[in-house]
Design a protein around this motif. Structure first.
Motif, short mmCIF file in Angstrom:
data_model
loop_
_atom_site.label_atom_id
_atom_site.label_comp_id
_atom_site.label_asym_id
_atom_site.label_seq_id
_atom_site.Cartn_x
_atom_site.Cartn_y
_atom_site.Cartn_z
N UNK A 91 0.85 -1.25 -0.03
CA UNK A 91 -0.03 0.05 0.28
C UNK A 91 0.76 1.51 -0.09
N UNK A 92 1.78 1.32 0.65
CA UNK A 92 2.93 2.48 0.88
C UNK A 92 3.52 2.55 -0.54
N UNK A 93 4.01 1.68 -1.10
CA UNK A 93 4.71 1.75 -2.53
C UNK A 93 3.64 2.49 -3.66
N UNK A 94 2.23 2.02 -3.30
CA UNK A 94 1.33 2.63 -4.31
C UNK A 94 1.40 4.29 -3.97
N UNK A 95 1.10 4.65 -2.41
CA UNK A 95 0.90 5.93 -2.00
C UNK A 95 2.23 6.68 -2.57
N UNK A 96 3.44 6.17 -2.30
CA UNK A 96 4.67 6.83 -2.55
C UNK A 96 4.70 7.18 -4.35
#
Length: 238
Positions: free
Chosen positions: A105-110
């Motif tokens: 999820x964080x990779x997508x947010x980044x």
């Protein structure tokens, strides 16, 4: 006079603590601001930056309480510079590292931030930091939050986010703590699950806990008086 250092979280700045200050006038309350910093590559580097700031300010002992990302910084600081702390606290924060689902999820947010900028991220994330009931009753507070923090520099917001992504598990810091530890949780917190993190309170030897039943991720704004009261009691116990 005891020194209380309050560390803000990601996507906000030190202004989040202003509402607490009138309740805590018998202490020296310091609120360093990392919201525009781009030079720190990981949480440990933020902790080193805080150490340098405290040293320059002449602080030799303090109580450190960190909100969200500020809690990750607090744990890194407690691990590296325990001799400076009379106590520390996690405010809507955790000692656990991200699980696999959260990492994805964080990779997508980044990627979203790198593509659209921090402002677009804050427009989406800002309102989710408050409980639904509080946001419905106080739309102007949520609007002011978003209007203020969409202006944060994208490179600084991304730097903080990358530091969050690479942080390790620090539950052992809680287990080894020789000073009092404070936890503040929001039952309506969408970012730091109350159910998932309440067991952290079993790890320290000397623990104080506040559960804010009506708060999301911004208890210092959503339930200011209750938050101030438990911080004051924590400071008095120290």
């Amino acid at each position: 006079m005891k020194t209380l250092v309050l560390i803000h979280g990601h996507g906000v700045d030190a202004a989040i603590w202003e509402g607490l200050k009138p309740y805590l006038q018998e202490y020296q309350v310091l609120t360093p601001d990392f919201s525009t910093e781009t030079k720190y590559k990981d949480i440990e580097a933020y902790a080193d930056g805080l150490y340098e700031w405290l040293t320059e300010t002449g602080i030799k002992k303090c109580v450190l309480i960190g909100h969200s990302m500020g809690g990750y910084l607090t744990l890194a600081f407690a691990e590296k510079y325990p001799e400076l702390l009379e106590g520390f606290g996690l405010f809507h924060s955790t000692a656990y590292a991200d699980d696999d689902a959260k990492r994805e999820q964080r990779k997508k947010t980044l990627t979203f931030m790198e593509t659209h900028g921090a402002g677009a991220f804050i427009k989406q994330s800002g309102p989710t930091m408050y409980s639904e009931a509080f946001a419905k009753a106080n739309p102007e507070i949520v609007k002011n939050h978003v209007d203020k923090y969409v202006q944060l520099p994208t490179d600084a917001v991304i730097a903080g986010f990358k530091a969050i992504m690479t942080r390790p598990d620090r539950t052992q810091v809680l287990q080894k703590a020789t000073v009092p530890v404070l936890f503040i949780f929001g039952e309506e917190d969408k970012l730091i699950s109350f159910e998932k993190n309440i067991d952290l309170t079993k790890l320290p030897q000397n623990v104080h806990t506040l559960i804010l039943e009506k708060s999301g991720h911004m208890g210092m704004v959503e339930e200011t008086a209750s938050t101030a009261k438990v911080i004051e009691e924590f400071m008095e116990a120290i």
